[in-house]
Design a protein around this motif. Structure first.
Motif, short mmCIF file in Angstrom:
data_model
loop_
_atom_site.label_atom_id
_atom_site.label_comp_id
_atom_site.label_asym_id
_atom_site.label_seq_id
_atom_site.Cartn_x
_atom_site.Cartn_y
_atom_site.Cartn_z
N PRO A 86 0.81 -1.22 0.00
CA PRO A 86 0.00 0.00 0.00
C PRO A 86 0.85 1.28 0.00
N LEU A 87 1.96 1.28 0.73
CA LEU A 87 2.83 2.47 0.74
C LEU A 87 3.43 2.70 -0.64
N GLN A 88 3.93 1.65 -1.27
CA GLN A 88 4.49 1.81 -2.61
C GLN A 88 3.43 2.27 -3.60
N ALA A 89 2.24 1.69 -3.50
CA ALA A 89 1.16 2.08 -4.40
C ALA A 89 0.78 3.54 -4.19
N SER A 90 0.87 3.98 -2.94
CA SER A 90 0.54 5.37 -2.65
C SER A 90 1.57 6.32 -3.27
N PHE A 91 2.84 5.94 -3.25
CA PHE A 91 3.87 6.74 -3.94
C PHE A 91 3.54 6.82 -5.44
N ARG A 92 3.17 5.70 -6.03
CA ARG A 92 2.81 5.70 -7.45
C ARG A 92 1.59 6.60 -7.69
N ASP A 93 0.56 6.42 -6.89
CA ASP A 93 -0.70 7.11 -7.15
C ASP A 93 -0.60 8.61 -6.88
N HIS A 95 2.17 10.37 -7.29
CA HIS A 95 3.33 10.89 -8.04
C HIS A 95 4.46 11.27 -7.08
N GLY A 96 4.72 10.37 -6.11
CA GLY A 96 5.73 10.64 -5.10
C GLY A 96 7.14 10.31 -5.57
N LEU A 97 7.31 10.09 -6.85
CA LEU A 97 8.66 9.87 -7.37
C LEU A 97 8.74 10.38 -8.80
N GLN A 98 9.96 10.79 -9.15
CA GLN A 98 10.23 11.15 -10.54
C GLN A 98 11.36 10.26 -11.05
N CYS A 99 12.62 10.62 -10.76
CA CYS A 99 13.71 9.74 -11.23
C CYS A 99 13.76 8.45 -10.43
N GLY A 100 13.28 8.49 -9.19
CA GLY A 100 13.23 7.30 -8.36
C GLY A 100 14.49 7.01 -7.56
N PHE A 101 15.49 7.88 -7.69
CA PHE A 101 16.75 7.56 -6.99
C PHE A 101 16.59 7.58 -5.47
N CYS A 102 15.83 8.53 -4.98
CA CYS A 102 15.66 8.64 -3.52
C CYS A 102 14.61 7.68 -2.99
N THR A 103 13.82 7.09 -3.89
CA THR A 103 12.59 6.41 -3.48
C THR A 103 12.79 5.24 -2.52
N THR A 141 4.68 15.86 -3.03
CA THR A 141 3.97 14.64 -3.43
C THR A 141 4.42 13.43 -2.60
N ILE A 142 5.66 13.48 -2.12
CA ILE A 142 6.12 12.41 -1.23
C ILE A 142 5.36 12.49 0.09
N VAL A 143 5.23 13.69 0.61
CA VAL A 143 4.46 13.87 1.85
C VAL A 143 3.01 13.42 1.63
N ASP A 144 2.44 13.81 0.49
CA ASP A 144 1.06 13.37 0.17
C ASP A 144 0.96 11.85 0.19
N ALA A 145 1.94 11.19 -0.43
CA ALA A 145 1.91 9.72 -0.53
C ALA A 145 1.96 9.07 0.85
N ILE A 146 2.82 9.59 1.72
CA ILE A 146 2.94 9.00 3.05
C ILE A 146 1.70 9.29 3.88
N LEU A 147 1.17 10.51 3.75
CA LEU A 147 -0.05 10.85 4.49
C LEU A 147 -1.22 9.97 4.04
#
Ligand code: FES
Ligand code: FES
Length: 158
Positions: A86-93, A95-103, A141-147
């Motif tokens: 669910p956390l990974q899906a939330s990052f996807r949904d 837009h909590g990543l762009q290049c993905g290096f920090c992800t 968007t990362i904060v949004d995904a985690i929230l």
């Protein structure tokens, strides 16, 4: 030396050189390349994994220190059926990543946070990820995904 360590739930024994770093052990010896290496000196958070449930910078720790420990990496977040957690899906949904290096590091930091408390606020999330640098997203968007993941988790356990 030989260490016994559990990686994503699987116990293994490995022979490691005394100065081998955990990030190199994971990537080069175990093929777990989901853990990224950025700064290599504890600043960027890209290499974050969980050791006995707590976040750790894998570029600042020797593999020899893992003897007897339980390690979780981003590969371990996948559900048993191979679907995103669910956390990974939330990052996807969200837009909590762009290049993905920090992800991977963000996900592991957020995993620790969500296990502590799913009832999060924006400031708390920002504080929790303050040790993880992202050059792309601007963090919102990362904060949004985690929230969102925290809210869903709280609703499920309510
Ligand atoms: S690579 Fe470990 S903190 Fe940057
Ligand atoms: S998505 Fe590129 S560094 Fe975070």
């Amino acid at each position: 030396m030989t260490i016994s360590v559990t990686i994503n739930g699987e116990p293994i024994a490995a022979t490691v050189e005394p100065r081998l770093l955990v990030c190199d052990f994971l990537r080069d010896h175990l093929g777990l390349t989901g853990t990224h290496i950025g700064c290599e000196h504890g600043v960027c958070g890209a290499c974050t994994v969980l050791v006995d449930g707590r976040t750790a910078r894998s570029c600042l720790m020797f593999a020899a220190q893992l003897d007897g420990a339980e390690v979780e990496t981003v590969e371990g977040l996948l559900l048993p059926d191979g679907e995103l957690s669910p956390l990974q899906a939330s990052f996807r949904d969200n837009h909590g990543l762009q290049c993905g290096f920090c992800t991977p590091g963000m996900l592991m930091t957020a995993t620790e946070l969500l296990r502590q408390d799913g009832r999060l606020d924006r400031e708390g999330v920002r504080e929790a990820i303050s040790g993880n640098l992202c050059r792309c997203t601007g963090y919102e968007t990362i904060v949004d995904a985690i929230l969102t993941a925290g809210r869903d988790q709280a609703e499920e356990t309510a």
